[in-house]
Structure formats: C-alpha cells, structure tokens
Design a protein around this motif. Structure first.
Motif, PDB file in Angstrom:
ATOM      1  N   UNK A  75      42.109  28.287  40.464  1.00  0.00           N
ATOM      2  CA  UNK A  75      40.989  27.568  41.079  1.00  0.00           C
ATOM      3  C   UNK A  75      40.083  27.006  39.996  1.00  0.00           C
ATOM      4  N   UNK A  76      39.207  26.084  40.379  1.00  0.00           N
ATOM      5  CA  UNK A  76      38.263  25.498  39.446  1.00  0.00           C
ATOM      6  C   UNK A  76      38.021  24.043  39.776  1.00  0.00           C
ATOM      7  N   UNK A  87      41.294  40.829  55.243  1.00  0.00           N
ATOM      8  CA  UNK A  87      41.637  41.935  54.368  1.00  0.00           C
ATOM      9  C   UNK A  87      42.718  41.565  53.348  1.00  0.00           C
ATOM     10  N   UNK A  88      43.339  40.400  53.542  1.00  0.00           N
ATOM     11  CA  UNK A  88      44.315  39.955  52.555  1.00  0.00           C
ATOM     12  C   UNK A  88      43.617  39.702  51.215  1.00  0.00           C
ATOM     13  N   UNK A  89      44.283  40.049  50.129  1.00  0.00           N
ATOM     14  CA  UNK A  89      43.663  39.957  48.802  1.00  0.00           C
ATOM     15  C   UNK A  89      44.368  38.906  47.952  1.00  0.00           C
ATOM     16  N   UNK A  90      43.602  38.343  47.014  1.00  0.00           N
ATOM     17  CA  UNK A  90      44.138  37.348  46.099  1.00  0.00           C
ATOM     18  C   UNK A  90      43.627  37.638  44.681  1.00  0.00           C
ATOM     19  N   UNK A  91      44.470  37.325  43.734  1.00  0.00           N
ATOM     20  CA  UNK A  91      44.123  37.385  42.325  1.00  0.00           C
ATOM     21  C   UNK A  91      43.790  35.957  41.911  1.00  0.00           C
ATOM     22  N   UNK A  92      42.524  35.604  41.914  1.00  0.00           N
ATOM     23  CA  UNK A  92      42.091  34.238  41.612  1.00  0.00           C
ATOM     24  C   UNK A  92      41.961  34.054  40.100  1.00  0.00           C
ATOM     25  N   UNK A  93      42.605  33.003  39.578  1.00  0.00           N
ATOM     26  CA  UNK A  93      42.647  32.758  38.140  1.00  0.00           C
ATOM     27  C   UNK A  93      41.940  31.444  37.828  1.00  0.00           C
ATOM     28  N   UNK A  94      40.953  31.491  36.964  1.00  0.00           N
ATOM     29  CA  UNK A  94      40.173  30.288  36.660  1.00  0.00           C
ATOM     30  C   UNK A  94      40.994  29.334  35.795  1.00  0.00           C
ATOM     31  N   UNK A  95      40.850  28.055  36.037  1.00  0.00           N
ATOM     32  CA  UNK A  95      41.684  27.036  35.402  1.00  0.00           C
ATOM     33  C   UNK A  95      41.593  27.086  33.876  1.00  0.00           C
ATOM     34  N   UNK A  96      40.448  27.453  33.323  1.00  0.00           N
ATOM     35  CA  UNK A  96      40.324  27.490  31.864  1.00  0.00           C
ATOM     36  C   UNK A  96      41.284  28.496  31.237  1.00  0.00           C
ATOM     37  N   UNK A 122      49.873  39.754  27.690  1.00  0.00           N
ATOM     38  CA  UNK A 122      49.032  40.261  26.616  1.00  0.00           C
ATOM     39  C   UNK A 122      49.871  40.673  25.411  1.00  0.00           C
ATOM     40  N   UNK A 123      50.994  41.358  25.678  1.00  0.00           N
ATOM     41  CA  UNK A 123      51.844  41.841  24.593  1.00  0.00           C
ATOM     42  C   UNK A 123      52.487  40.690  23.823  1.00  0.00           C
ATOM     43  N   UNK A 124      52.941  39.670  24.546  1.00  0.00           N
ATOM     44  CA  UNK A 124      53.649  38.567  23.903  1.00  0.00           C
ATOM     45  C   UNK A 124      52.714  37.511  23.330  1.00  0.00           C
ATOM     46  N   UNK A 125      51.614  37.248  24.040  1.00  0.00           N
ATOM     47  CA  UNK A 125      50.770  36.114  23.689  1.00  0.00           C
ATOM     48  C   UNK A 125      49.316  36.486  23.422  1.00  0.00           C
ATOM     49  N   UNK A 126      48.986  37.762  23.572  1.00  0.00           N
ATOM     50  CA  UNK A 126      47.594  38.159  23.416  1.00  0.00           C
ATOM     51  C   UNK A 126      46.699  37.642  24.524  1.00  0.00           C
ATOM     52  N   UNK A 127      47.305  37.345  25.675  1.00  0.00           N
ATOM     53  CA  UNK A 127      46.543  36.754  26.781  1.00  0.00           C
ATOM     54  C   UNK A 127      45.552  37.743  27.365  1.00  0.00           C
ATOM     55  N   UNK A 128      44.304  37.297  27.493  1.00  0.00           N
ATOM     56  CA  UNK A 128      43.255  38.065  28.158  1.00  0.00           C
ATOM     57  C   UNK A 128      42.479  37.110  29.058  1.00  0.00           C
ATOM     58  N   UNK A 129      42.476  37.327  30.371  1.00  0.00           N
ATOM     59  CA  UNK A 129      41.651  36.475  31.232  1.00  0.00           C
ATOM     60  C   UNK A 129      40.183  36.651  30.884  1.00  0.00           C
ATOM     61  N   UNK A 130      39.425  35.562  30.985  1.00  0.00           N
ATOM     62  CA  UNK A 130      38.041  35.586  30.511  1.00  0.00           C
ATOM     63  C   UNK A 130      37.009  35.364  31.604  1.00  0.00           C
ATOM     64  N   UNK A 131      37.422  34.930  32.780  1.00  0.00           N
ATOM     65  CA  UNK A 131      36.471  34.570  33.832  1.00  0.00           C
ATOM     66  C   UNK A 131      36.745  35.417  35.068  1.00  0.00           C
ATOM     67  N   UNK A 132      35.779  36.253  35.470  1.00  0.00           N
ATOM     68  CA  UNK A 132      35.984  37.021  36.699  1.00  0.00           C
ATOM     69  C   UNK A 132      35.606  36.162  37.902  1.00  0.00           C
ATOM     70  N   UNK A 149      31.838  35.021  38.527  1.00  0.00           N
ATOM     71  CA  UNK A 149      31.434  34.020  37.541  1.00  0.00           C
ATOM     72  C   UNK A 149      32.127  32.692  37.823  1.00  0.00           C
ATOM     73  N   UNK A 150      33.433  32.770  38.143  1.00  0.00           N
ATOM     74  CA  UNK A 150      34.178  31.548  38.419  1.00  0.00           C
ATOM     75  C   UNK A 150      33.689  30.831  39.661  1.00  0.00           C
ATOM     76  N   UNK A 151      33.362  31.582  40.707  1.00  0.00           N
ATOM     77  CA  UNK A 151      32.827  30.971  41.925  1.00  0.00           C
ATOM     78  C   UNK A 151      31.521  30.252  41.620  1.00  0.00           C
ATOM     79  N   UNK A 152      30.661  30.881  40.841  1.00  0.00           N
ATOM     80  CA  UNK A 152      29.385  30.251  40.496  1.00  0.00           C
ATOM     81  C   UNK A 152      29.601  28.955  39.724  1.00  0.00           C
ATOM     82  N   UNK A 153      30.561  28.962  38.795  1.00  0.00           N
ATOM     83  CA  UNK A 153      30.864  27.759  38.031  1.00  0.00           C
ATOM     84  C   UNK A 153      31.434  26.669  38.925  1.00  0.00           C
ATOM     85  N   UNK A 154      32.306  27.067  39.865  1.00  0.00           N
ATOM     86  CA  UNK A 154      32.891  26.068  40.758  1.00  0.00           C
ATOM     87  C   UNK A 154      31.834  25.476  41.681  1.00  0.00           C
ATOM     88  N   UNK A 155      30.950  26.300  42.197  1.00  0.00           N
ATOM     89  CA  UNK A 155      29.885  25.804  43.071  1.00  0.00           C
ATOM     90  C   UNK A 155      29.008  24.795  42.321  1.00  0.00           C
TER      91      UNK A 155
END
Length: 328
Positions: free
Chosen positions: A185-186, A215-224, A292-302, A305-311
């Motif tokens: 999203x973003x 009650x359905x859940x989603x793992x929302x990932x910010x575009x950045x 994370x192991x292969x690329x050092x990937x760490x998501x940075x936007x919870x 915070x992401x909803x506030x930025x999108x709004x």
C-alpha cells in the motif's frame, strides 16, 4: 543500466520505474493500460517516472503493449540488462469471475518474459509474486516452507509463475528472484483497495464498510520497503534462484485498520459490515527471516505510521485521486 519494468504503469511497477529512472538508469516500461481500474492513475505513474528521468539525466520510454505478445517482449528484452516483471492481472475477485484472464497474463505472459530472458544476456529477472500463493494457513506467520494451497485462481496463477521462474533458474542458469509481496500500500495504490475506500468514505462523511466480520488479518507492506528491496536486487545476486517473502513489521485485522482510519479522520462515524467476498484469504502474515538472512531486509514502516503517511498523501492529491476511488 537498461532496465525493463513490465506493468510499469501500475502501482508497484510505477514506483519501481520512478525509482530507477530517478537513479539515472535507462528505463523502459511495458504496460497494456488495462482498464482494470481507471487508467488516470496509471498516467500519473508514467508522468512521475518521466519527471524522475528528466531530473536525473536517465531516460524513460513507455511502450503500450502486453506481456502476452511474445514478439514485443522479445524485442524489448534484447536491449535489457535487468527485468522487473510486475505485469499481472491483479485482483482475487476478478480471477474468481474470469479465471482464464489471470492465467493468460500471469502464467503465459511470465513464460514469454522468461523465454526471452534465457535467450539474452540478462543479469537478473525479478518477479512479483504474492502472499496469495499460501491460501489457508496451517501456521502463522507464513515462512517460505509453508504449504502452498491457494484459494483463488489469482493465487494459482502467481504460484505457477514463480515456480516457472525457479525452474528456469535451475535448468537454464537464468538468475531469477521471486518476491512474495504481502498487501502493498501507499501513494498511487490501486483505488479499489480497502484502505483507499476507508479513507475516502471517512473524508466524505460515510462510514467505512467492512466485508465480512473484520477479523480477517493482513500484513500490510509500505511501498517504500518494496522499492528498497527491489533496488538492492539490481546489483545483489545473494537471492538468485530463490523465492522470498517481503512483508511488514506486523499484521492487523481489517476491523482495526478501519478503526485506525476512522479515528484519524472521522471518529464520530460507526463502522458498517457487508457480506464477505469470495476468494479472499482469511489471514496473511509474513515471516521475513529469509529475506533478512539473504538480503538484510528489515521493514521500516509499521501500519499506523504508513496509514498516516497515506492519508497525508491522499489529502494532498484528493482532487485527482478521489474520483478514481469513488468510481472503483
């Protein structure tokens, strides 16, 4: 580098094309401008990428066409160093109504890209896959070893595409990486997504509508975060041949997401509920340990915070974006 982004007028592809053009690369976008949603937003993606190229000294070329056209794909791949294959028929509900369309685009189109790539000197093909390949969870969060039992034709098509990419890497020594995105999203996201509708309805004095019990859940990932890991793969071969989850810091149930938007924009409104939609997954949640192991990937936007930025972005661009949401 010369980079081909298929589906580069769409949401994720548009952000990738913009980032590569902004870094001074020569970017070619192939997109058929399918009116799955209003093409006005796609024109904004094209414009943003062109402006980024103008500012950086890179170049940007838009080619209107489809990955289902093998000759077009082959011609474009011949002059390419790296391919970001984002083109797809998105939408779980669309695939339930018309299963053949996602197969033609997501499977046959992917084979066209892979065939062209293995006959050329391509450094890497990065394929957009989806959390929809998992289907019903046996455990959460999903890791890449979780059984894949998709519950929609869309999920089946993305699973087939990533497996073809894996096999081409093994059989033909074609460097491929498949990224399983978790609800990205973003800014400039598809206007027919839950978050855009929650925001739009609240801004217009209408209660958010939740399909199902919420009650359905989603793992929302910010575009950045998505853009950053794709940028890394332009020169990093650590994940070649692999299939990798790309998710966020946590997941959230849809009811709570609606409440977050509601609290931010219209706390006086009450939530509304409607019938659940066929084919939607009950839960998604990514284990990103492999990334994370292969690329050092760490998501940075919870998510909050992401909803506030999108709004904030939505309100700044409401004049052109909101009509697309209201008509979706």
């Amino acid at each position: 580098m010369q980079i081909l982004v298929t589906g580069g007028a769409g949401f994720i592809g548009g952000h990738l094309a913009e980032s590569f053009a902004g870094a001074g690369h020569d970017v070619t976008v192939l997109d058929n401008l399918d009116p799955y949603y209003d093409t006005g937003i796609k024109q904004h993606n094209i414009d943003a990428s062109q402006q980024a190229a103008n500012n950086s000294g890179g170049s940007y070329e838009f080619v209107e066409g489809s990955v289902t056209d093998q000759d077009t794909v082959t011609d474009l791949v011949d002059d390419t160093d790296a391919i970001y294959h984002q083109a797809a028929q998105a939408g779980v509900r669309t695939s339930v109504d018309n299963p053949r369309k996602p197969h033609d685009i997501n499977v046959d189109g992917t084979l066209n890209v892979l065939d062209a790539a293995r006959d050329s000197d391509i450094e890497r093909v990065v394929l957009a896959s989806s959390s929809s390949v998992y289907g019903k969870p046996e455990y959460l969060p999903y890791d890449e070893d979780h059984p894949t039992n998709p519950v929609s034709p869309y999920g089946v098509s993305k699973l087939a595409a990533e497996q073809y990419a894996r096999v081409y890497a093994e059989l033909y020594d074609l460097p491929t990486v498949s990224l399983r995105y978790f609800t990205v999203y973003g800014p400039r996201m598809r206007p027919n997504m839950a978050m855009t509708n929650f925001v739009s309805r609240c801004l217009n004095g209408k209660p958010p509508v939740i399909y199902g019990d919420g009650e359905q859940t989603r793992d929302f990932t910010y575009i950045d975060d998505i853009v950053r890991v794709n940028q890394q793969l332009l020169t990093d071969d650590s994940a070649d041949g692999e299939i990798i989850n790309v998710g966020s810091t946590d997941n959230i149930d849809i009811e709570t997401l609606a409440e977050v938007v509601q609290d931010e924009l219209a706390p006086e409104l009450e939530l509304e509920y409607d019938e659940a939609r066929t084919g939607d997954a009950e839960h998604t949640h990514a284990n990103v340990s492999k990334a994370n192991a292969l690329l050092g990937y760490e998501p940075t936007v919870d998510i909050r915070e992401g909803v506030a930025q999108f709004i904030e972005w939505y309100q700044d661009n409401r004049e052109w974006y909101e009509p697309l949401v209201l008509n979706s």
